[in-house]
Scaffold this motif. Structure first.
Motif, PDB file in Angstrom:
ATOM      1  N   ALA A 488       0.832  -1.202   0.000  1.00 38.42           N
ATOM      2  CA  ALA A 488       0.000   0.000   0.000  1.00 38.42           C
ATOM      3  C   ALA A 488       0.868   1.254   0.000  1.00 38.42           C
ATOM      4  CB  ALA A 488      -0.929  -0.002   1.210  1.00 38.42           C
ATOM      5  N   ARG A 489       1.938   1.237   0.850  1.00 47.04           N
ATOM      6  CA  ARG A 489       2.839   2.399   0.887  1.00 47.04           C
ATOM      7  C   ARG A 489       3.457   2.653  -0.489  1.00 47.04           C
ATOM      8  NH1 ARG A 489       4.369  -0.252   5.758  1.00 47.04           N
ATOM      9  NH2 ARG A 489       3.471   0.874   7.546  1.00 47.04           N
ATOM     10  N   ASN A 490       3.820   1.586  -1.165  1.00 45.12           N
ATOM     11  CA  ASN A 490       4.436   1.730  -2.480  1.00 45.12           C
ATOM     12  C   ASN A 490       3.428   2.307  -3.486  1.00 45.12           C
ATOM     13  OD1 ASN A 490       6.698   1.243  -4.330  1.00 45.12           O
ATOM     14  ND2 ASN A 490       5.328  -0.269  -5.269  1.00 45.12           N
ATOM     15  N   GLN A 491       2.176   1.820  -3.473  1.00 42.68           N
ATOM     16  CA  GLN A 491       1.163   2.325  -4.402  1.00 42.68           C
ATOM     17  C   GLN A 491       0.779   3.766  -4.094  1.00 42.68           C
ATOM     18  OE1 GLN A 491      -2.243  -0.173  -5.269  1.00 42.68           O
ATOM     19  NE2 GLN A 491      -1.069  -2.052  -4.882  1.00 42.68           N
ATOM     20  N   LEU A 492       0.798   4.130  -2.804  1.00 46.50           N
ATOM     21  CA  LEU A 492       0.412   5.483  -2.405  1.00 46.50           C
ATOM     22  C   LEU A 492       1.433   6.544  -2.816  1.00 46.50           C
ATOM     23  CD1 LEU A 492      -1.155   4.684   1.067  1.00 46.50           C
ATOM     24  CD2 LEU A 492      -2.325   5.870  -0.809  1.00 46.50           C
ATOM     25  N   LYS A 493       2.578   6.117  -3.310  1.00 48.59           N
ATOM     26  CA  LYS A 493       3.538   7.085  -3.851  1.00 48.59           C
ATOM     27  C   LYS A 493       2.998   7.736  -5.130  1.00 48.59           C
ATOM     28  CE  LYS A 493       7.617   4.780  -1.944  1.00 48.59           C
ATOM     29  NZ  LYS A 493       8.843   3.995  -2.240  1.00 48.59           N
ATOM     30  N   ASP A 494       2.026   7.064  -5.734  1.00 45.19           N
ATOM     31  CA  ASP A 494       1.352   7.610  -6.912  1.00 45.19           C
ATOM     32  C   ASP A 494       0.258   8.562  -6.423  1.00 45.19           C
ATOM     33  OD1 ASP A 494      -0.452   8.022  -9.051  1.00 45.19           O
ATOM     34  OD2 ASP A 494       0.171   6.157 -10.000  1.00 45.19           O
ATOM     35  N   ASP A 495       0.304   9.822  -6.863  1.00 41.24           N
ATOM     36  CA  ASP A 495      -0.657  10.818  -6.371  1.00 41.24           C
ATOM     37  C   ASP A 495      -2.090  10.517  -6.777  1.00 41.24           C
ATOM     38  OD1 ASP A 495       1.365  12.124  -5.107  1.00 41.24           O
ATOM     39  OD2 ASP A 495       1.522  13.775  -6.558  1.00 41.24           O
ATOM     40  N   LEU A 498      -3.201   8.175  -4.161  1.00 42.86           N
ATOM     41  CA  LEU A 498      -3.379   8.945  -2.935  1.00 42.86           C
ATOM     42  C   LEU A 498      -4.693   9.723  -2.970  1.00 42.86           C
ATOM     43  CD1 LEU A 498      -2.311  10.053  -0.236  1.00 42.86           C
ATOM     44  CD2 LEU A 498      -1.037  11.765  -1.546  1.00 42.86           C
ATOM     45  N   GLY A 499      -4.961  10.393  -4.087  1.00 44.41           N
ATOM     46  CA  GLY A 499      -6.210  11.135  -4.222  1.00 44.41           C
ATOM     47  C   GLY A 499      -7.422  10.222  -4.163  1.00 44.41           C
ATOM     48  N   THR A 500      -7.310   9.018  -4.747  1.00 45.28           N
ATOM     49  CA  THR A 500      -8.409   8.059  -4.721  1.00 45.28           C
ATOM     50  C   THR A 500      -8.698   7.607  -3.295  1.00 45.28           C
ATOM     51  OG1 THR A 500      -7.773   7.311  -6.936  1.00 45.28           O
ATOM     52  CG2 THR A 500      -9.265   5.900  -5.690  1.00 45.28           C
ATOM     53  N   MET A 501      -7.659   7.428  -2.502  1.00 43.27           N
ATOM     54  CA  MET A 501      -7.866   7.047  -1.102  1.00 43.27           C
ATOM     55  C   MET A 501      -8.488   8.189  -0.295  1.00 43.27           C
ATOM     56  SD  MET A 501      -7.425   3.967  -0.402  1.00 43.27           S
ATOM     57  CE  MET A 501      -7.688   4.256   1.350  1.00 43.27           C
ATOM     58  N   PRO A 525      -7.233   2.793 -10.146  1.00 43.35           N
ATOM     59  CA  PRO A 525      -7.368   2.872  -8.684  1.00 43.35           C
ATOM     60  C   PRO A 525      -8.824   2.992  -8.229  1.00 43.35           C
ATOM     61  CG  PRO A 525      -5.594   4.297  -9.443  1.00 43.35           C
ATOM     62  CD  PRO A 525      -6.319   3.832 -10.660  1.00 43.35           C
ATOM     63  N   ALA A 526      -9.643   3.687  -9.003  1.00 48.70           N
ATOM     64  CA  ALA A 526     -11.056   3.822  -8.635  1.00 48.70           C
ATOM     65  C   ALA A 526     -11.767   2.479  -8.710  1.00 48.70           C
ATOM     66  CB  ALA A 526     -11.735   4.836  -9.548  1.00 48.70           C
ATOM     67  N   LEU A 527     -11.478   1.698  -9.750  1.00 51.46           N
ATOM     68  CA  LEU A 527     -12.101   0.381  -9.881  1.00 51.46           C
ATOM     69  C   LEU A 527     -11.691  -0.534  -8.731  1.00 51.46           C
ATOM     70  CD1 LEU A 527     -11.654  -0.201 -13.730  1.00 51.46           C
ATOM     71  CD2 LEU A 527     -13.703   0.563 -12.525  1.00 51.46           C
ATOM     72  N   GLN A 528     -10.455  -0.378  -8.266  1.00 51.66           N
ATOM     73  CA  GLN A 528      -9.946  -1.230  -7.190  1.00 51.66           C
ATOM     74  C   GLN A 528     -10.391  -0.779  -5.801  1.00 51.66           C
ATOM     75  OE1 GLN A 528      -5.739  -0.934  -7.947  1.00 51.66           O
ATOM     76  NE2 GLN A 528      -5.735  -2.596  -9.449  1.00 51.66           N
ATOM     77  N   LEU A 529     -10.487   0.538  -5.604  1.00 50.60           N
ATOM     78  CA  LEU A 529     -10.684   1.065  -4.256  1.00 50.60           C
ATOM     79  C   LEU A 529     -12.067   1.660  -4.006  1.00 50.60           C
ATOM     80  CD1 LEU A 529      -7.212   2.859  -4.063  1.00 50.60           C
ATOM     81  CD2 LEU A 529      -7.838   0.705  -2.941  1.00 50.60           C
ATOM     82  N   VAL A 689     -15.175   9.608 -10.137  1.00 49.68           N
ATOM     83  CA  VAL A 689     -13.825   9.815 -10.676  1.00 49.68           C
ATOM     84  C   VAL A 689     -14.000  10.088 -12.161  1.00 49.68           C
ATOM     85  CG1 VAL A 689     -11.632   8.713 -11.229  1.00 49.68           C
ATOM     86  CG2 VAL A 689     -12.686   8.316  -9.006  1.00 49.68           C
ATOM     87  N   ASN A 690     -13.349  11.130 -12.656  1.00 50.96           N
ATOM     88  CA  ASN A 690     -13.471  11.424 -14.079  1.00 50.96           C
ATOM     89  C   ASN A 690     -12.120  11.672 -14.720  1.00 50.96           C
ATOM     90  OD1 ASN A 690     -16.288  11.212 -14.801  1.00 50.96           O
ATOM     91  ND2 ASN A 690     -16.628  12.866 -13.344  1.00 50.96           N
ATOM     92  N   ASP A 691     -12.022  11.172 -15.935  1.00 46.73           N
ATOM     93  CA  ASP A 691     -10.775  11.186 -16.691  1.00 46.73           C
ATOM     94  C   ASP A 691     -10.783  12.337 -17.692  1.00 46.73           C
ATOM     95  OD1 ASP A 691      -8.335  10.194 -17.829  1.00 46.73           O
ATOM     96  OD2 ASP A 691      -9.527   9.334 -19.455  1.00 46.73           O
ATOM     97  N   LEU A 692      -9.612  12.931 -17.903  1.00 46.01           N
ATOM     98  CA  LEU A 692      -9.446  14.003 -18.877  1.00 46.01           C
ATOM     99  C   LEU A 692      -8.670  13.503 -20.089  1.00 46.01           C
ATOM    100  CD1 LEU A 692      -8.212  16.733 -16.382  1.00 46.01           C
ATOM    101  CD2 LEU A 692     -10.473  16.680 -17.444  1.00 46.01           C
ATOM    102  N   SER A 693      -8.922  14.106 -21.219  1.00 44.17           N
ATOM    103  CA  SER A 693      -8.034  13.904 -22.358  1.00 44.17           C
ATOM    104  C   SER A 693      -6.716  14.612 -22.061  1.00 44.17           C
ATOM    105  CB  SER A 693      -8.663  14.491 -23.618  1.00 44.17           C
ATOM    106  OG  SER A 693      -7.685  14.684 -24.616  1.00 44.17           O
TER     107      SER A 693
END
Length: 714
Positions: A488-495, A498-501, A525-529, A689-693
Motif C-alpha cells: 500500500a505504501r508503495n502504491q500510495l507514492k502515486d498521487d 493517494l487522491g483516490t484514497m 485505482p477507482a475500480l480497485q478502491l 472519478v473522471n478522466d481528462l483527455s
C-alpha cells in the motif's frame, strides 16, 4: 399591455453614450437568454456611421460565437439618404424586414441600436423609431461614470425618447464597466498597474443611483470591469505598432495586460517581469534583454519584448538568448523611440478584433453571468417548450455545481492547465479544489501562468507522513487481494492513488485527473478502491454531445469493449440516470444497424434482449431498441421506419452496442460536426472519478470538475 408583452420578445439595446460596451452587452444578453433554453436571434438593423466598410462587428460576432445567421444590416449611408428624403417609414419597413428574418424560428430577438455621436445626435431619435416600429422593449446600456448622480441624470436623458424611465417600454438598464477608471475605458493595454479601486456591487449601485433607488428604473445587471477581458493579443499590438516580428513565438495566444517601458537598471525593473507584460526597451539595452530572457527561461509567460529605436541588439547577446526565444516569447522591433512606442501601445483600441472570437467569448460569458434574465425568460417562454441548448446545459452545469459546493481532489497539482482550472473554479464558486503537489512547485507553476491561489483552493503536499495516514484503510479495502502495508505504501507514492484514497475515506467528494496520466492510470485505482455503487453491474461512461440545438448523451464510448445483454441494459439505465441528473430528458434509444424487427443477427439480438431487460428493470423510463442512428435522431426518418415509436426521431440518450461502434460514432460526430463533447464521465462508481483527455483545455477541465461535483451530490 399586450403590446409590451409582445415586446418582451423583441429587446432593443440602446447606449447612453459612446464606449459603454454596447456590442459586449448585446451579445452577453444573447448568451444569457440562450442559457435559459430560449431560441435567441440577433439583428443590428442599421450600421453605425463611418462603419460601412467590411463586416459589421456585432453581426459577424453573432455568427462566429452563437452559430446564428443574422441578416446583414443596412448601410448607414443608405439610412441617412432615406431620412434626408423624408422616407423614414420606408427605412423602418426595411428594418422590420431584417428583424423578421432574424426572428424566424426564434423565441426572442436581441436588437442592437445605434450610438449617438457629436456629429450624429439624431441617432437617439432613430433608436426611438426603431423601438416603435419593432414594438420592442428597451434596455439601456451605460457605464458607471464619475458619480451616481451623473449616471442617474444620463439614464433619465437616455430614456426620454422612449417615454421616460417610468415608461412600460423601458425595461431597465445594464451598467457595464463598473469600477473602471478613465484610462481603462479609453484604451486596452495599461502602461502601469493601476491602484485598487472599489467595485460597487449591484446592491450598492441600486442604492446609490437616484433613479434606481427610487424604483423608477430597474437594474438588470452590473458588470464589473475586468482588465483581463480588455487584453489584446500580442499580434494585435504588433499590428497596431506596425512592428517587425523578429521571433513570432506565441504571438497569437499571448495577451498584453500591461505595457512596461523599461528605462531603469535590471535590479529596479524585475517586478515588471510578470505574466502578460509587454516590455519595451531600446535595442541596445543588453541588460534588459538578458533579464527578459532569464524570466522566459524560468517559465514566466511574458506577452513579448519590443526593441525600439531601430537599433539591432548585439549578436553575442542574442546568441545567449537563443534558448529563451524557443519558449514562446515573441520578439518585436520598431523604429520609433521607447516613449512613443509605449504611448502608442497603451492607446490601442479596446474593441475586440473580428478574428479574436476567444476573447469575445470570455466577454460574453462575463456579461451573461451578471445579467438577471430569468424573470424575462419566463415571460418570453410562456406556452413554449424549453429546449436544453448547449449554452443552457453548460450554464445549468455551473449553477448546479455552485449549489452543491463540493471538494474535488486534483492529483496533477503542478500541471499548469489544472492549476488554472482550479483557480477558475474557485473564482466562479464552481467547486473547492485540492491540488496535490509540493507547495513550492505548485506556487511556482501558478506564478508562471499568472494565477493567484486564493480562497477555495487547498494545496496539499503528498509527504510520507500524509501517505501513511491511508495505509491501513487501503489494506482493509484490498486485503482480499493480498495487499500488504508495504504494498500500500508503495502504491500510495502515486498521487492518483493517494487522491483516490482521500475519496474512498470520504475526505474529498470526487477526483479529476488525466491531463498528464493515461485513462487506465486514472481509472484503475477507482475500480480497485471505490468500486461500483449498489445496483450497478459495471462501470461505464457517457459523453455529453453539445450539438448546435440540443445536448445528447452517448454511452458507452470509452470503457466496455463488448458488453453482454445484461451489461448493455445496465449501461442504458445508468446513462438515462446520468441524463436526468443533468437536466436532460431521458428518451433512451439502443442503437443497432437495424430498426425494430426488420433485421436479424447476433448483434441485433443482443440489443433487442438488452432493451427487454432494461424495460423490466426500469419501467418508468422511455427505452426502445433496436433503432438505427438516423431513426433515433431524425424525425423524418423516424416517421418512415418507426411511426409508432414514442422515442424515434427525438431520442436524447443513445446507447451503442459496443465500444467499437460507440467510440467511432462519438468521434465522427465530434469532428465532422465540430461539436463540443464533454466526457467521458464515468458512471456506476460509489464516488465520482473522471478522466481528462491529455489534450484537454482549461475550459474542458473546469466543466469536468463541475460534472464531478454534481455527481458527488447525487
Amino acid at each position: 399591455t399586450a403590446a409590451v408583452m409582445r415586446g418582451h420578445r423583441r429587446i432593443l439595446l440602446v447606449p447612453t453614450e459612446a464606449r459603454v460596451g454596447l456590442t459586449s452587452v448585446s451579445l452577453g444578453l444573447l448568451r444569457a437568454l440562450e442559457r435559459t433554453g430560449l431560441r435567441v436571434g440577433f439583428v443590428k438593423p442599421i450600421r453605425q456611421p463611418g462603419d460601412d466598410a467590411g463586416p459589421e462587428r456585432s453581426t459577424a460576432f453573432a455568427r462566429e460565437t452563437a452559430g446564428l445567421e443574422p441578416p446583414e444590416p443596412l448601410a448607414f449611408a443608405h439610412a441617412e439618404a432615406l431620412l434626408a428624403a423624408g422616407r423614414r417609414h420606408e427605412l423602418m419597413q426595411e428594418a422590420v424586414g431584417l428583424f423578421q428574418a432574424a426572428a424566424e424560428g426564434k423565441d426572442v430577438v436581441v436588437v442592437e441600436g445605434l450610438t449617438a455621436t457629436a456629429t450624429h445626435p439624431e441617432l437617439d431619435a432613430l433608436n426611438a423609431h426603431l423601438a416603435q416600429a419593432l414594438d420592442a422593449v428597451v434596455v439601456l446600456v451605460a457605464s458607471e461614470g464619475e458619480s451616481p448622480k451623473a449616471l442617474s441624470d444620463r439614464l433619465r436623458v437616455a430614456a426620454e425618447p422612449f417615454g421616460g424611465v417610468a415608461s412600460a417600454r423601458v425595461l431597465g438598464v445594464v451598467v457595464n464597466k463598473v469600477g473602471a477608471d478613465a484610462h481603462a475605458v479609453a484604451g486596452a493595454a495599461r502602461p502601469e498597474t493601476p491602484p485598487e479601486r472599489h467595485v460597487a456591487t449591484p446592491e450598492e449601485l441600486a442604492r446609490q443611483v437616484p433613479v434606481l433607488a427610487s424604483g423608477e428604473l430597474e437594474l438588470l445587471g452590473a458588470v464589473p470591469f475586468d482588465p483581463r477581458l480588455s487584453s489584446p493579443r500580442t499580434r494585435d499590438v504588433a499590428r497596431h505598432l506596425g512592428a517587425e516580428v523578429v521571433v513570432p513565438g506565441e504571438l497569437d495566444t499571448r495577451r498584453v495586460a500591461d505595457v512596461s517601458l523599461v528605462a531603469r537598471t535590471v535590479g529596479n525593473m524585475t517586478h515588471r517581469l510578470r505574466p502578460d507584460a509587454l516590455l519595451i526597451t531600446p535595442g541596445d539595452r543588453a541588460d534588459v534583454i538578458l533579464a527578459v530572457a532569464m524570466a522566459a527561461l524560468n517559465g514566466v509567460p511574458l506577452a513579448g519584448l519590443v526593441l525600439t529605436g531601430g537599433i539591432e541588439p548585439d549578436a553575442n547577446v542574442m546568441r545567449l538568448c537563443a534558448r529563451a526565444l524557443t519558449t514562446g516569447l515573441p520578439l518585436l522591433a520598431v523604429g520609433t523611440d521607447s516613449y512613443v512606442t509605449a504611448a502608442r501601445a497603451a492607446a490601442i483600441d479596446p474593441e475586440v478584433p473580428l478574428d479574436d472570437a476567444e476573447r469575445l467569448g470570455w466577454v460574453m460569458d462575463a456579461v451573461a453571468e451578471r445579467l438577471a434574465v430569468d424573470w424575462l425568460a419566463e415571460r418570453v417562454a410562456q406556452g413554449r417548450e424549453r429546449r436544453l441548448s448547449p449554452a443552457a446545459f453548460l450554464h445549468r452545469l455551473v449553477q448546479r455545481a455552485r449549489e452543491v459546493n463540493k471538494l474535488i481532489v486534483l492529483p496533477e497539482g503542478t500541471e499548469p492547465r489544472t492549476i488554472k482550472a482550479a483557480a477558475h473554479c474557485a473564482e466562479r464558486g464552481i467547486a473547492r479544489c485540492r491540488l496535490l503537489g509540493d507547495p513550492a512547485e505548485v506556487e511556482l507553476a501558478a506564478e508562471a501562468v499568472g494565477v493567484t491561489l486564493g480562497e477555495g483552493i487547498e494545496v496539499v503536499a503528498p509527504t510520507d507522513e500524509l501517505r501513511e495516514r491511508y495505509v491501513e484503510a487501503m489494506v482493509a479495502l484490498r486485503s482480499h487481494k493480498g495487499l500488504t502495508a508495504d504494498g500500500a505504501r508503495n502504491q500510495l507514492k502515486d498521487d492518483v492513488v493517494l487522491g483516490t484514497m482521500m475519496m474512498a475515506t470520504g475526505e474529498v467528494d470526487g477526483l479529476v485527473a488525466g491531463a498528464v496520466n493515461t485513462t487506465a492510470h486514472t481509472v484503475r485505482p477507482a475500480l480497485q478502491l471505490i468500486k461500483t455503487k449498489p445496483g450497478a453491474l459495471l462501470v461505464s461512461s457517457v459523453f455529453f454531445m453539445c450539438l448546435p440545438d440540443e445536448v445528447l448523451v452517448f454511452g458507452d464510448c470509452a470503457v466496455n469493449p463488448d458488453p453482454n445483454p445484461e451489461e448493455l441494459a445496465d449501461i442504458a439505465v445508468q446513462s438515462a440516470e446520468s441524463a436526468l441528473a443533468f437536466g436532460i430528458p431521458a428518451r433512451v434509444a439502443l442503437i443497432s444497424y437495424s430498426t425494430g424487427a426488420s433485421g436479424e443477427g447476433v448483434d441485433v439480438e443482443k440489443v433487442r434482449k438488452a432493451t427487454e431487460i432494461a424495460k423490466l428493470r426500469r419501467p418508468d423510463l422511455l427505452i426502445e431498441g433496436p433503432l438505427q442512428y438516423d431513426a433515433a435522431t431524425v424525425p423524418e426518418v423516424a416517421r418512415q421506419k418507426a411511426p409508432e415509436s414514442a422515442i424515434a426521431g427525438r431520442a436524447t440518450v443513445l446507447v451503442f452496442p459496443d465500444l467499437n461502434t460507440g467510440n467511432a460514432t462519438y468521434k465522427a460526430v465530434q469532428r465532422s460536426a465540430g461539436v463540443i463533447s464533454i466526457g467521458p464521465m464515468l458512471q456506476g462508481l460509489r464516488r465520482p472519478v473522471n478522466d481528462l483527455s491529455r489534450g484537454a483545455s482549461v475550459e474542458d477541465i473546469v466543466y469536468t470538475i463541475a460534472l464531478t461535483a454534481i455527481q458527488a451530490a447525487s
